[in-house]
Scaffold this active site. Sequence first.
Site, PDB file in Angstrom:
ATOM      1  N   ASP A 179       0.827  -1.202   0.000  1.00 42.61           N
ATOM      2  CA  ASP A 179       0.000   0.000   0.000  1.00 42.61           C
ATOM      3  C   ASP A 179       0.862   1.252   0.000  1.00 42.61           C
ATOM      4  O   ASP A 179       0.791   2.089   0.891  1.00 42.61           O
ATOM      5  CB  ASP A 179      -0.965  -0.025   1.173  1.00 42.61           C
ATOM      6  CG  ASP A 179      -1.799  -1.287   1.150  1.00 42.61           C
ATOM      7  OD1 ASP A 179      -2.260  -1.674   0.067  1.00 42.61           O
ATOM      8  OD2 ASP A 179      -1.981  -1.900   2.202  1.00 42.61           O
ATOM      9  N   ARG A 180       1.651   1.357  -1.003  1.00 46.15           N
ATOM     10  CA  ARG A 180       2.715   2.337  -1.169  1.00 46.15           C
ATOM     11  C   ARG A 180       2.463   3.699  -0.532  1.00 46.15           C
ATOM     12  O   ARG A 180       3.307   4.217   0.166  1.00 46.15           O
ATOM     13  CB  ARG A 180       2.995   2.490  -2.661  1.00 46.15           C
ATOM     14  CG  ARG A 180       4.103   3.451  -2.987  1.00 46.15           C
ATOM     15  CD  ARG A 180       4.329   3.582  -4.475  1.00 46.15           C
ATOM     16  NE  ARG A 180       3.170   4.165  -5.117  1.00 46.15           N
ATOM     17  CZ  ARG A 180       2.571   3.662  -6.189  1.00 46.15           C
ATOM     18  NH1 ARG A 180       3.017   2.566  -6.732  1.00 46.15           N
ATOM     19  NH2 ARG A 180       1.527   4.246  -6.709  1.00 46.15           N
TER      20      ARG A 180
END
Length: 100
Positions: A8-9
Amino acid sequence: VISVSRLDRDTSGVLVAATSPAGAECLTEQFRGRTVSKRYLALCVGRLEPSAGEVNARLYISGFSEKYRAYVSPKGKEACTRYEVLRHLAVCPAPAAPMA
């Protein structure tokens, strides 16, 4: 240590790493095959009804760099989110301003 993925950058920034090439290959294949399961704990304001459920939607990410937005779109990837309210907390009033 071999970097495999960044979960979930733009939210958590958690890195998944392996300690060997074989481990990195195994983890990469799990991400590619979308067999990785993620768990989150969130603190929310208000009451969610129903208190448990599942949301299935195709999520499309638009944008670039640090600014992006995810929204439901036929062009998006299948996503399934299961949620459960663990408990409700009391709302505390804001502290009073200090007296001068």
